[in-house]
Scaffold this motif. Structure first.
Motif, short mmCIF file in Angstrom:
data_model
loop_
_atom_site.label_atom_id
_atom_site.label_comp_id
_atom_site.label_asym_id
_atom_site.label_seq_id
_atom_site.Cartn_x
_atom_site.Cartn_y
_atom_site.Cartn_z
N GLU A 140 -7.56 15.75 -4.14
CA GLU A 140 -6.93 16.88 -4.81
C GLU A 140 -7.94 17.53 -5.75
N ASP A 141 -7.74 18.83 -5.94
CA ASP A 141 -8.56 19.58 -6.88
C ASP A 141 -7.59 20.22 -7.87
N LEU A 142 -7.45 19.59 -9.04
CA LEU A 142 -6.46 20.03 -10.03
C LEU A 142 -6.72 21.45 -10.52
N ASP A 143 -8.00 21.85 -10.54
CA ASP A 143 -8.34 23.20 -11.03
C ASP A 143 -7.71 24.29 -10.18
N PHE A 144 -7.54 24.01 -8.88
CA PHE A 144 -7.01 25.05 -7.97
C PHE A 144 -5.69 24.64 -7.32
N SER A 145 -5.12 23.51 -7.79
CA SER A 145 -3.88 22.98 -7.22
C SER A 145 -3.97 22.77 -5.71
N ASN A 146 -5.14 22.33 -5.26
CA ASN A 146 -5.32 22.01 -3.83
C ASN A 146 -5.15 20.52 -3.63
N GLU A 147 -4.45 20.13 -2.58
CA GLU A 147 -4.40 18.70 -2.26
C GLU A 147 -4.14 18.51 -0.77
N ALA A 148 -4.55 17.34 -0.27
CA ALA A 148 -4.36 17.03 1.15
C ALA A 148 -4.32 15.53 1.33
N ASN A 149 -3.60 15.08 2.35
CA ASN A 149 -3.66 13.66 2.69
C ASN A 149 -3.39 13.44 4.17
N GLU A 150 -3.95 12.38 4.68
CA GLU A 150 -3.77 12.01 6.09
C GLU A 150 -3.60 10.51 6.20
N ARG A 151 -2.94 10.08 7.30
CA ARG A 151 -2.77 8.65 7.56
C ARG A 151 -3.47 8.30 8.86
N LEU A 152 -4.17 7.15 8.87
CA LEU A 152 -4.84 6.66 10.08
C LEU A 152 -4.49 5.19 10.26
N SER A 153 -4.49 4.74 11.52
CA SER A 153 -4.29 3.31 11.78
C SER A 153 -5.63 2.60 11.68
N CYS A 154 -5.60 1.37 11.21
CA CYS A 154 -6.85 0.59 11.09
C CYS A 154 -6.52 -0.89 11.21
N GLU A 155 -7.57 -1.69 11.37
CA GLU A 155 -7.40 -3.14 11.30
C GLU A 155 -7.81 -3.54 9.89
N HIS A 156 -7.06 -4.43 9.27
CA HIS A 156 -7.30 -4.71 7.85
C HIS A 156 -7.14 -6.21 7.58
N GLU A 157 -8.14 -6.75 6.88
CA GLU A 157 -8.05 -8.15 6.43
C GLU A 157 -8.14 -8.16 4.91
N GLY A 158 -7.42 -9.07 4.26
CA GLY A 158 -7.50 -9.19 2.80
C GLY A 158 -6.42 -8.40 2.11
N GLU A 159 -6.59 -8.23 0.78
CA GLU A 159 -5.57 -7.57 -0.04
C GLU A 159 -5.55 -6.06 0.21
N ASP A 160 -4.43 -5.44 -0.21
CA ASP A 160 -4.37 -3.98 -0.19
C ASP A 160 -5.30 -3.46 -1.30
N ILE A 161 -5.81 -2.25 -1.13
CA ILE A 161 -6.75 -1.71 -2.14
C ILE A 161 -6.64 -0.20 -2.19
N GLU A 162 -6.91 0.34 -3.37
CA GLU A 162 -7.00 1.79 -3.56
C GLU A 162 -8.34 2.05 -4.23
N ILE A 163 -9.19 2.85 -3.58
CA ILE A 163 -10.56 3.01 -4.07
C ILE A 163 -11.01 4.45 -3.86
N GLY A 164 -11.85 4.94 -4.76
CA GLY A 164 -12.34 6.32 -4.67
C GLY A 164 -13.81 6.36 -4.27
N PHE A 165 -14.17 7.32 -3.40
CA PHE A 165 -15.57 7.49 -3.00
C PHE A 165 -15.93 8.97 -3.00
N ASN A 166 -17.23 9.25 -3.07
CA ASN A 166 -17.73 10.60 -2.89
C ASN A 166 -17.71 10.88 -1.39
N ALA A 167 -16.87 11.82 -0.95
CA ALA A 167 -16.70 12.08 0.49
C ALA A 167 -18.00 12.49 1.15
N LYS A 168 -18.83 13.25 0.40
CA LYS A 168 -20.11 13.73 0.95
C LYS A 168 -20.98 12.56 1.40
#
Length: 374
Positions: A295-323
């Motif tokens: 999301e970009d709060l300055d312009f009220s832009n936001e987007a989200n998508e869901r993908l299937s994946c294989e996952h081991e371990g705990e659930d996590i929420e983490i931020g990265f530089n997309a570039k």
């Protein structure tokens, strides 16, 4: 001094080495190519003091001599000539160069060749041979992660550690790190050097499409590359490289496996809506689902998508530089990737699931602190 050469052949050879010439060089003569004629062989050198590139071509001549020829005007002339034999007639007393084609004559002013800086010689204290295909892969997989920060010169190049068992190429800018290792390149008298980014970009652009051996000789100050009829000598970065092994986490208990192109496409779409300064995207992994949002709060832009994946371990929420993630995924040619993590404030590691038996690639990216949605 006179010689005859095919215009297209000369243009191709000069274009191979022209990238080293800068627009405002420290010494004005470096805007020229150095021509050295020895009977039927013409050696052409281009340099910016840090890096020099040399090509050798066969011409029709029984004479010898040398002159510095303005690179820009010569290349422009050759680009606009149809393919044909051209005659170069050089007056060494006035440094005037005349190019004679089928239906034209072009006269330009050269300079005294003795003013052109001498190219350093490299005694082969250490040497290795690498195929151009492997060299190209090693450069492509690392060069994008080098730093632009001139205050940390070591990180503006690629660290190459030639060992008895393998050779490791490393690049980092402090936010991300790539370690590319080859088991099929070894050296008995192993050593570590840092090759500047500009030299590697020139090398990458000049390496031929067909596979051929690239020989590397280097001492503590210069490296010398030779392949086909091209030589490149570059000054090495004389700095201590950061202890990169300490940054790579030894244990990452959270593992996600996902299709590379699916993740890459989603990130490209979502990053359009991210803040233009931080490029921050949020990855939320719960069960076998990955949710990517921005999301970009300055312009009220936001987007989200869901993908299937294989996952081991705990659930996590983490931020990265997309570039950074997009660039890394662009430089891995595998169908599936594995992203391993341990905590939202610790580095994530991207690994290819399928890989060549001779190569080992690891890409590390530091997280960005998540802004909590209001």
């Amino acid at each position: 001094m006179k010689f005859i050469v095919n215009s297209a052949y000369l243009l191709k050879q000069l274009s191979n080495i022209n990238g080293v010439i800068t627009t405002n060089p420290v010494v004005p003569i470096l805007e020229n190519f150095l021509f050295e004629l020895e009977k039927g062989s013409l050696t052409v050198t281009a340099s910016d003091l840090q890096t020099s590139m040399i090509t050798e071509l066969q011409v029709e001549s029984k004479e010898k001599g040398n002159i510095a020829v303005p690179a820009k005007i010569l290349l422009e002339t050759l680009k606009n000539l149809p393919e044909q034999p051209v005659t170069f007639s050089i007056d060494e007393s006035t440094y005037s160069v005349e190019i004679i084609s089928d239906n034209g004559r072009y006269k330009l002013s050269g300079e005294n060749a003795t003013d052109f800086p001498k190219v350093p010689t490299v005694s082969n204290d250490f040497s290795a041979e690498i195929s151009s295909e492997v060299m190209s892969r090693a450069v492509n997989n690392t060069i994008f992660a080098t730093s632009n920060d001139e205050l940390r010169p070591a990180m503006t190049g690629v660290y190459v550690n030639l060992g008895e068992k393998n050779t490791t190429f490393v690049a980092t800018d402090g936010h991300r790190l790539v370690r590319y290792r080859r088991n099929d390149i070894t050296s008995d008298n192993g050593n570590a050097i840092i090759i500047p980014r500009k030299a590697l970009n020139l090398l990458k652009a000049t390496l031929p499409s067909e596979n051929m051996p690239v020989s590397i000789d280097f001492n503590m100050s210069n490296a010398y590359f030779k392949f086909g009829n091209i030589k490149m000598i570059c000054r090495l970065i004389d700095e201590r490289y950061p202890d990169y092994e300490n940054v790579i986490p030894s244990v990452n208990n959270i593992k996600m496996t996902i299709g590379r192109t699916d993740l890459l496409s989603a990130l490209r779409r979502i990053s359009i809506y991210a803040n233009k300064t931080t490029h921050q995207v949020r990855l939320k992994i719960t069960g076998s689902e990955l949710q990517i949002s921005a999301e970009d709060l300055d312009f009220s832009n936001e987007a989200n998508e869901r993908l299937s994946c294989e996952h081991e371990g705990e659930d996590i929420e983490i931020g990265f530089n997309a570039k950074f993630i997009i660039e890394m995924l662009n430089n891995i040619d595998t169908d599936q990737i594995k992203l391993t993590m341990s905590a939202p404030n610790k580095a994530g590691v991207i690994l290819p699931v399928e890989k060549d038996k001779n190569e080992d690639i690891l890409m590390l990216v530091m997280p960005v602190m998540l802004n909590q949605y209001v």
